[in-house]
Design a protein around this motif. Structure first.
Motif, PDB file in Angstrom:
ATOM      1  N   LEU A 381       0.843  -1.193   0.000  1.00  0.00           N
ATOM      2  CA  LEU A 381       0.000   0.000   0.000  1.00  0.00           C
ATOM      3  C   LEU A 381       0.883   1.250   0.000  1.00  0.00           C
ATOM      4  CD1 LEU A 381      -2.777  -0.909   2.614  1.00  0.00           C
ATOM      5  CD2 LEU A 381      -2.875  -1.105   0.123  1.00  0.00           C
ATOM      6  N   THR A 382       0.408   2.300  -0.648  1.00  0.00           N
ATOM      7  CA  THR A 382       1.135   3.560  -0.753  1.00  0.00           C
ATOM      8  C   THR A 382       0.502   4.604   0.161  1.00  0.00           C
ATOM      9  OG1 THR A 382       1.536   3.055  -3.073  1.00  0.00           O
ATOM     10  CG2 THR A 382       2.007   5.287  -2.362  1.00  0.00           C
ATOM     11  N   TYR A 383       1.353   5.444   0.793  1.00  0.00           N
ATOM     12  CA  TYR A 383       0.883   6.453   1.741  1.00  0.00           C
ATOM     13  C   TYR A 383       1.344   7.850   1.321  1.00  0.00           C
ATOM     14  CZ  TYR A 383      -0.456   2.461   4.488  1.00  0.00           C
ATOM     15  OH  TYR A 383      -1.056   1.298   4.888  1.00  0.00           O
ATOM     16  N   ASP A 384       0.757   8.848   1.960  1.00  0.00           N
ATOM     17  CA  ASP A 384       0.959  10.233   1.527  1.00  0.00           C
ATOM     18  C   ASP A 384       2.047  10.955   2.316  1.00  0.00           C
ATOM     19  OD1 ASP A 384      -0.362  10.423   3.933  1.00  0.00           O
ATOM     20  OD2 ASP A 384      -1.723  12.015   3.282  1.00  0.00           O
ATOM     21  N   GLY A 385       3.026  10.223   2.837  1.00  0.00           N
ATOM     22  CA  GLY A 385       4.145  10.874   3.501  1.00  0.00           C
ATOM     23  C   GLY A 385       4.986  11.670   2.520  1.00  0.00           C
ATOM     24  N   ARG A 386       5.815  12.544   3.045  1.00  0.00           N
ATOM     25  CA  ARG A 386       6.674  13.375   2.197  1.00  0.00           C
ATOM     26  C   ARG A 386       7.670  12.489   1.467  1.00  0.00           C
ATOM     27  NH1 ARG A 386      11.624  16.033   2.224  1.00  0.00           N
ATOM     28  NH2 ARG A 386      11.614  18.180   1.435  1.00  0.00           N
TER      29      ARG A 386
END
Length: 454
Positions: A381-386
């Motif tokens: 899964l992909t996340y919205d961190g910098r």
């Protein structure tokens, strides 16, 4: 991090003497790039022999695919989100500037200070009388900061102190410092712990000409031939180390462990790595063979189970009969490896963060990927961190689901066809480490993030 002061790991070991421990760490090498893993061209005769003599896990993994957090996980036995070492360097962000203003410390020192909180293998082994030596890659300041009694690296804040500095000469410029340490330990009749983490096959890819010419004759791109030659050069240094143990008569009571810090797929067009390798949660970034050799104690043979580098610390402490100040997410494998019994586990977790850390106190700020492996199935899964400079094939920001036995190179994303499996495994990830970060579930021209799974 679950704490348990004075936790004593079971030590079902030989009663005659405490084992020496040697960790061999490859730096930037794909799980495919060994003779014993079936590579078509790369020759690694010394590691092939070690694999034959070891309990060898072809399906081994590191929890994150970048050198500093991967190395910190090995030496502490903890995930990167637990150590707070999620990347290689602090980013120039307002959050890190605020930490510097508040503490009066350079953000690099704030990162390094995490090892004072977690402890590390050399610290715990010292209580059992071990001497220890750091060579090669090391990020956490002076070696003594991690409990090493000796080492090659200067470390931050000394000028040029970063990721190993003087220690990076080992292997590339001979093995003398390692053998001087071993000789001193043997003479003093002390059990020893050796951290052998050479800057190999890491760039710069400048192998001996004889090895470069050997692979260039295979009509390969020069960048690929250089990388293949680097893998064999690294193998040669491993042979020197193992032969050196034999010559000194200490091999029979030395636990040798092999692992790589993260993967690397060589680009044929440049000296850099291809997508889905270093820094990636795909197999090319996180998979590595893991080996454990202890003659007469650990039964050699190929193991079919999943293994993680998080198993290394508890297994070493079990062998040494040493204590640790916290519990481990990994397993003590020694009882199963001694008796040849199956390891009762079918699930592994992992995480990937940006190279430059957005907030040295908040791991989630740089979170890009999390993954879970359950048996043959793997969900990313992909996340919205910098993300900083991190680049990834845009289509892979969607959920990725793979059957790794049928599709070990992850060519066929099954997420669209198996939404129930995606949901079930996503819940497993959420239960493992709850996070406030949003995750991608859809794709149009840009990734669409939603709130965490409840």
């Amino acid at each position: 991090m679950a704490m348990a002061a004075g936790l004593i790991l079971a030590a079902s070991v030989r009663a005659d003497e405490t084992p020496n421990v040697v960790i061999i760490l490859s730096d930037d090498q794909s799980w495919t790039d060994y003779g014993f893993m079936g590579h078509e061209h790369i020759e690694t005769p010394n590691l092939d022999l070690l694999a034959d003599q070891s309990a060898t896990f072809p399906r081994g993994y590191v929890p994150t695919a970048l050198c500093r957090p991967a190395l910190m996980s090995i030496i502490t036995g903890l995930y990167a989100h637990e150590t707070k070492i999620t990347g290689n360097d602090p980013a120039k962000t307002p959050q890190n500037a605020a930490h510097a203003n508040r503490t009066g410390l350079d953000p690099r020192e704030v990162m390094i200070s995490n090892i004072d909180r977690t402890g590390a293998l050399p610290v715990w082994l010292k209580e059992k009388g071990y001497v220890s030596f750091q060579s090669g890659k090391w990020w956490e300041g002076a070696p003594s900061r991690g409990g090493f009694t000796d080492g090659m690296t200067r470390g931050f804040p000394k000028p040029g102190g970063r990721h190993g500095d003087d220690g990076l000469k080992i292997g590339r410029e001979g093995m003398e410092p390692v053998f001087e340490f071993i000789d001193g330990a043997v003479e003093a009749k002390k059990p020893f712990f050796l951290w052998y983490a050479p800057f190999l096959p890491h760039t710069p890819h400048n192998p001996p000409k004889r090895l470069f010419d050997k692979y260039l004759k295979l009509d390969l791109p020069k960048t690929v031939a250089r990388y293949y030659a680097m893998c064999e050069w690294f193998d040669e240094t491993c042979g020197e180390l193992i032969t050196g143990l034999d010559k000194r008569g200490v091999s029979d009571n030395t636990l040798v462990i092999y692992v790589t810090d993260n993967g690397w797929i060589q680009s044929p067009k440049s000296s850099s790595y291809a997508p889905r390798s270093k820094r990636s949660p795909n197999e090319g970034g996180v998979r590595t063979p893991i080996m454990f050799r202890w003659p007469g104690v650990i039964k050699p043979g190929e193991r079919k189970e999943l293994c993680t580098s998080l198993d290394i610390a508890p297994t070493i402490l079990s062998a040494a009969g040493a204590k640790a100040p916290h519990e481990f997410p990994g397993l003590d494998l020694l009882p199963a490896l001694r008796e040849g019994k199956a390891i009762e586990r079918n699930t592994l977790f992992g995480e990937s963060f940006a190279h430059d850390v957005a907030d040295v106190m908040v791991p989630e700020a740089s979170l890009i990927f999390r993954w879970v492996m359950e048996g043959d199935m793997k969900l990313i899964l992909t996340y919205d961190g910098r993300r900083g400079s991190y680049k990834y094939p845009p289509e892979d920001y969607r959920p990725q689901l793979y059957d790794l036995v049928k599709d070990p190179h992850e060519n066929h994303n099954l997420a669209k066809d198996q939404p129930e499996t995606v949901q079930r495994l996503a819940k497993k990830i959420a239960d493992w480490w709850p996070t406030e970060r949003k995750t991608v579930t859809e794709w149009s021209d840009e990734p669409v993030f939603i709130e965490p799974v409840e």
